[in-house]
Design a protein around this motif. Sequence first.
Motif, PDB file in Angstrom:
ATOM      1  N   ALA A 156      -3.636   8.514  -5.390  1.00 56.87           N
ATOM      2  CA  ALA A 156      -5.036   8.843  -5.124  1.00 56.87           C
ATOM      3  C   ALA A 156      -5.872   7.581  -4.905  1.00 56.87           C
ATOM      4  N   THR A 157      -5.570   6.531  -5.665  1.00 54.75           N
ATOM      5  CA  THR A 157      -6.267   5.254  -5.464  1.00 54.75           C
ATOM      6  C   THR A 157      -5.849   4.631  -4.150  1.00 54.75           C
ATOM      7  N   LEU A 158      -4.572   4.711  -3.842  1.00 51.43           N
ATOM      8  CA  LEU A 158      -4.080   4.164  -2.575  1.00 51.43           C
ATOM      9  C   LEU A 158      -4.744   4.862  -1.397  1.00 51.43           C
ATOM     10  N   ALA A 159      -5.035   6.149  -1.544  1.00 45.40           N
ATOM     11  CA  ALA A 159      -5.745   6.878  -0.492  1.00 45.40           C
ATOM     12  C   ALA A 159      -7.106   6.250  -0.214  1.00 45.40           C
ATOM     13  N   THR A 160      -7.778   5.809  -1.266  1.00 43.45           N
ATOM     14  CA  THR A 160      -9.063   5.126  -1.090  1.00 43.45           C
ATOM     15  C   THR A 160      -8.878   3.787  -0.391  1.00 43.45           C
ATOM     16  N   CYS A 161      -7.840   3.054  -0.768  1.00 43.52           N
ATOM     17  CA  CYS A 161      -7.549   1.777  -0.106  1.00 43.52           C
ATOM     18  C   CYS A 161      -7.297   1.985   1.386  1.00 43.52           C
ATOM     19  N   VAL A 162      -6.511   3.005   1.701  1.00 44.09           N
ATOM     20  CA  VAL A 162      -6.207   3.313   3.096  1.00 44.09           C
ATOM     21  C   VAL A 162      -7.483   3.640   3.860  1.00 44.09           C
ATOM     22  N   SER A 163      -8.363   4.408   3.249  1.00 45.06           N
ATOM     23  CA  SER A 163      -9.636   4.749   3.883  1.00 45.06           C
ATOM     24  C   SER A 163     -10.490   3.504   4.104  1.00 45.06           C
ATOM     25  N   ASN A 164     -10.512   2.619   3.103  1.00 48.82           N
ATOM     26  CA  ASN A 164     -11.274   1.371   3.238  1.00 48.82           C
ATOM     27  C   ASN A 164     -10.728   0.513   4.377  1.00 48.82           C
ATOM     28  N   ALA A 165      -9.410   0.445   4.461  1.00 48.96           N
ATOM     29  CA  ALA A 165      -8.786  -0.353   5.519  1.00 48.96           C
ATOM     30  C   ALA A 165      -9.087   0.228   6.893  1.00 48.96           C
ATOM     31  N   LYS A 166      -8.999   1.551   7.003  1.00 47.24           N
ATOM     32  CA  LYS A 166      -9.286   2.203   8.285  1.00 47.24           C
ATOM     33  C   LYS A 166     -10.720   1.922   8.723  1.00 47.24           C
ATOM     34  N   ALA A 167     -11.646   1.918   7.774  1.00 53.12           N
ATOM     35  CA  ALA A 167     -13.052   1.673   8.098  1.00 53.12           C
ATOM     36  C   ALA A 167     -13.273   0.272   8.654  1.00 53.12           C
ATOM     37  N   LYS A 168     -12.335  -0.630   8.357  1.00 52.70           N
ATOM     38  CA  LYS A 168     -12.439  -2.009   8.844  1.00 52.70           C
ATOM     39  C   LYS A 168     -11.576  -2.268  10.076  1.00 52.70           C
ATOM     40  N   GLY A 169     -11.037  -1.185  10.671  1.00 53.20           N
ATOM     41  CA  GLY A 169     -10.303  -1.320  11.927  1.00 53.20           C
ATOM     42  C   GLY A 169      -8.803  -1.294  11.826  1.00 53.20           C
TER      43      GLY A 169
END
Length: 326
Positions: A285-298
């Motif tokens: 679940a935390t990794l999902a947030t990391c993935v979302s953060n990374a996607k937001a940065k391209g």
Amino acid sequence: MFAVSCFFILSSMFLFRGVLSAPTCELRLDVRSSIEKRGIPSAPRWVIYSDKWVSGATGPPAVSEIAGFNVFALSFLLIGGAADKALEWTQLSASDRSTIKSEYSAAGISLIVSAFGATDAPTTGGANAASTANTMAAWVKQYDLDGLDVDYEDFTAMDKSDGSAEAWLATFTQQIRTQLPQGQFILTHAPVAPWFSVSNIFAGGAYLKVDQTVGGLIDWYNVQFYNQGTTEYTTCDSLLNTSGGDWPGSSVFEIAAAGINLNKIVIGKPAQAAGDANNGYIAPATLATCVSNAKAKGWNAGVMVWEFPDAAASWISTVRSVAYPV
């Protein structure tokens, strides 16, 4: 990480001999169709490795068990031959392998084999890079897989910092591509994250040098963001932005800043806090947030996990849930 069908015969003749006995037209059409179907999965890539023995199971799992992934890596193909899940693949009948391949293809899942792992130290052991590449490429084609992952873990060679590891990997990669052409077969590498850092420890350049030399031949990197220290890559910030600790400059965006294509940096993580790696775990679940953060940065590369069955459909569903829902 830690520790021949009729179709193949015909396709091999077409690709490497160039001339077929009659009836050539029909055979060439069949071969051309099979190559077109293989393809390379576009980003993001959702990769799962399998090396663990599973009671009552031989070969890869049913596609329903790994729904949400698009690449499954049988581990490992060693210098001495196939082992573990790669060996199990050879023990299936040709018809069973063909059925599984068809099911995986229909589900959009590429089936590859991973080479070396922690068992092999090819450079230190004196293996010839070109001949090893030829042998492994022939195995991929013989068993009708979609490509090869290079899980090179010869730390002794890389730590020598004399360029021998980098040169071996470059030669191996170049030779693999003569046998497994780009666009027809997947070719990935699975380095540990610190090998992408700008560091005097790796005077030979480590994977920054590999990428400069043969990066254009590699489809993407399944980067191991684990087993590199007790606190490394355990938060979204240290995974994505500032690694710190023993290996500064080796987070996702720091690796990209060093010159690696951002969308080739697939984030590799262990499935469990214990048993799949010594450290580096992030809860799904935390990794999902990391993935979302990374996607937001391209970033759009994807996620790799070690290993099935500790990770399966529910694991990747959680990891993808915020930014890439299944």
